[in-house]
Design a protein around this motif. Structure first.
Motif, mmCIF file in Angstrom:
data_model
loop_
_atom_site.group_PDB
_atom_site.id
_atom_site.type_symbol
_atom_site.label_atom_id
_atom_site.label_comp_id
_atom_site.label_asym_id
_atom_site.label_seq_id
_atom_site.Cartn_x
_atom_site.Cartn_y
_atom_site.Cartn_z
ATOM 1 N N GLU A 1 0.819 -1.212 0.000
ATOM 2 C CA GLU A 1 0.000 0.000 0.000
ATOM 3 C C GLU A 1 0.848 1.254 0.000
ATOM 4 N N GLU A 2 1.968 1.244 0.724
ATOM 5 C CA GLU A 2 2.773 2.455 0.865
ATOM 6 C C GLU A 2 3.444 2.883 -0.444
ATOM 7 N N GLY B 1 1.661 2.229 -3.436
ATOM 8 C CA GLY B 1 0.585 2.516 -4.367
ATOM 9 C C GLY B 1 -0.200 1.379 -4.952
ATOM 10 N N SER B 2 0.315 0.126 -4.925
ATOM 11 C CA SER B 2 -0.432 -0.942 -5.603
ATOM 12 C C SER B 2 -1.439 -1.630 -4.705
ATOM 13 N N GLY B 3 -1.130 -1.820 -3.456
ATOM 14 C CA GLY B 3 -2.102 -2.233 -2.449
ATOM 15 C C GLY B 3 -2.907 -3.474 -2.760
ATOM 16 N N SER B 4 -4.243 -3.341 -2.678
ATOM 17 C CA SER B 4 -5.145 -4.491 -2.672
ATOM 18 C C SER B 4 -5.476 -5.029 -4.046
ATOM 19 N N SER B 5 -4.950 -4.443 -5.108
ATOM 20 C CA SER B 5 -5.391 -4.813 -6.445
ATOM 21 C C SER B 5 -5.190 -6.291 -6.754
ATOM 22 N N ALA B 6 -4.184 -6.941 -6.139
ATOM 23 C CA ALA B 6 -3.887 -8.333 -6.474
ATOM 24 C C ALA B 6 -4.766 -9.326 -5.724
ATOM 25 N N ALA B 7 -5.442 -8.927 -4.667
ATOM 26 C CA ALA B 7 -6.147 -9.875 -3.805
ATOM 27 C C ALA B 7 -7.660 -9.849 -3.985
ATOM 28 N N LEU B 8 -8.165 -9.092 -4.962
ATOM 29 C CA LEU B 8 -9.603 -8.989 -5.165
ATOM 30 C C LEU B 8 -10.071 -9.974 -6.228
ATOM 31 N N GLN B 9 -11.301 -10.429 -6.072
ATOM 32 C CA GLN B 9 -11.924 -11.317 -7.053
ATOM 33 C C GLN B 9 -13.238 -10.702 -7.503
ATOM 34 N N SER C 1 -8.080 1.470 -1.355
ATOM 35 C CA SER C 1 -9.290 1.636 -2.153
ATOM 36 C C SER C 1 -8.976 2.231 -3.516
ATOM 37 N N ALA C 2 -8.113 3.234 -3.553
ATOM 38 C CA ALA C 2 -7.736 3.845 -4.831
ATOM 39 C C ALA C 2 -7.036 2.828 -5.725
ATOM 40 N N ALA C 3 -6.133 2.038 -5.131
ATOM 41 C CA ALA C 3 -5.413 1.031 -5.910
ATOM 42 C C ALA C 3 -6.372 0.014 -6.511
ATOM 43 N N ALA C 4 -7.411 -0.360 -5.757
ATOM 44 C CA ALA C 4 -8.370 -1.351 -6.248
ATOM 45 C C ALA C 4 -9.145 -0.837 -7.450
ATOM 46 N N VAL C 5 -9.613 0.406 -7.376
ATOM 47 C CA VAL C 5 -10.400 0.967 -8.476
ATOM 48 C C VAL C 5 -9.522 1.233 -9.696
ATOM 49 N N GLU C 6 -8.319 1.755 -9.462
ATOM 50 C CA GLU C 6 -7.418 2.056 -10.570
ATOM 51 C C GLU C 6 -6.963 0.798 -11.292
#
Length: 411
Positions: free
Chosen positions: A237-238, A240-248, A315-320
């Motif tokens: 997260e620190e 910028g990429s954060g949660s994007s890899a763990a969402l389904q 949250s931003a990383a997930a949407v982006e």
């Protein structure tokens, strides 16, 4: 043709939220702070968090690099929701082995070198760990006089003094130091009897402790959420990429837990949870954010609303990353973010309560179980009958505009 409108589901207050184990949250926080985890050096904290989940009996999966996706089964599998905190912290990396036997460094993540000055730290070489101190280039008033107060602030203006015999670049090389070695600063935690908690890296280890505490409260209570809940623990997260890899694809809602900024001009308070309405990536989802506000009000959870100008989260990383999900951000009020941070026990308790209330609540809209659909069941923010129109009717330009010669003072 009319369609039924899906408004945010009204969640009736439970008789009481499940009991929280604050001692567990504080214990978890201190244990997390004991594990160095700057971005890129997170395997240890991932293993610790996985063990905490196993102790609760919660199943989980780990991505290739270490993001964790746990599952609390709900009465319905969809629309699933995620609640996320990040395991990674700020840190530094070796940039240069200097001729004077000291080490030049660059930051990992975005933070000011003024908070690095004077910090004790560990350098992780390929073969060993070395201790040291981060110091300004000019440190002694007896040697430099007033220059120690006038030197600039910046990462080029600090260096690491290694606690080994090192008077040259060759000495550093002999110790096994290399450009690119990771550096973790000591957190220096201190918990006061009145509830104040001081430490580096409360961002986001305090929120990780809160999320684990919320999971424990739900597991211990035996209550089943309305829909599947996926606690996520991310590792980048620190940067910028954060949660994007763990969402389904089945996840329709995601709430990030992170530090909230108590400072002049902000509405955040160190003794409360914060519901963020917007950060630098833009507004958060209207319906999910207002659902969280309603839950806080229903359960008398101390909270503030705020807007952050220089802030982004998982949250931003997930949407982006292209995920079509509703996102929101809630946090623990804290002072001096990305420095020597301070929060209060009450903020952690409020954030845990709000997290539990959200995890047990109904989804924003049942229609969200599908990623695409018709207008039927779509949410509505303002009904036509509630839309205000201007009170003053503008005149028709034809009634006063001179179309003939001399219009606008012409010939």
């Amino acid at each position: 043709m009319t369609h039924p409108v899906a408004r945010p589901t009204e969640d009736t207050p439970l008789t009481a939220l499940p009991a929280l184990d604050y001692a567990y949250i504080e214990e978890t926080l201190l244990q997390l702070l004991a594990i160095p985890s700057p971005v890129g050096l997170t395997d240890g904290v991932v293993r610790y968090t996985a063990n905490r989940l196993e102790a609760m009996g919660l199943p989980y999966e780990i991505t290739r690099r270490g993001a964790i996706r746990a599952t609390i089964k709900g009465r319905d599998p969809k629309p699933a929701r995620a609640i996320v905190a990040h395991l990674d912290t700020l840190g530094a990396m070796v940039r240069e082995l200097k001729p004077n036997g000291r080490v030049g460094i660059v930051p990992i993540g975005h933070w000011s070198s003024r908070f690095a000055e004077g910090g004790r730290l560990t350098i992780f070489t390929d073969n060993q760990q070395l201790r040291g101190t981060c110091l300004p280039l000019k440190t002694s008033g007896h040697a430099f006089g007033g220059e120690i107060d006038t030197q600039p602030v910046g990462w080029e203006q600090v260096e690491v003094r290694v606690d080994q015999l090192s008077n040259s670049k060759a000495d550093l090389e002999a110790l096994g130091l290399n450009v690119g070695d990771w550096i973790a600063f000591d957190p220096q935690p201190e918990i006061q009897p009145d509830g104040y908690i001081n430490s580096r890296y409360l961002d986001d280890k305090a929120a990780v402790a809160v999320l684990l505490g919320a999971c424990k409260a739900i597991v211990d209570s035996g209550r089943m959420p309305a829909v599947d809940v996926h606690p996520l623990f991310t590792i980048t997260e620190e940067v910028g990429s954060g949660s994007s890899a763990a969402l389904q694809g089945e996840i329709a809602e995601m709430v990030s837990l992170d530090i909230a900024i108590a400072a002049p001009g902000q509405n955040t308070n160190e003794q409360a949870a914060t519901i963020c309405m917007q950060d630098m990536s833009g507004p958060f989802d209207y319906h999910l954010t207002h659902k969280l506000i309603n839950l806080a009000q229903l359960h008398n959870i101390s909270h503030r609303r705020d807007v952050f100008k220089y802030y982004r989260s998982d949250s931003a990383a997930a949407v982006e990353a292209g995920n079509d999900i509703r996102t929101a951000l809630i946090g623990f009020g804290a002072d001096a973010s990305h420095g020597y941070e301070r929060t209060h026990k009450d903020a952690l308790i409020s954030l845990t309560q709000l997290s539990v209330a959200y995890m047990l609540s109904n989804p924003v809209a049942r229609r969200d179980r599908k990623s695409m659909g018709s207008l039927e069941g779509f949410t509505e923010q303002i009904r036509p009958e509630d839309m205000l129109t201007p009170a003053t009717q503008l005149p028709d330009p034809e009634s006063f505009f001179d179309q003939g010669e001399g219009a606008f003072g012409g010939r």
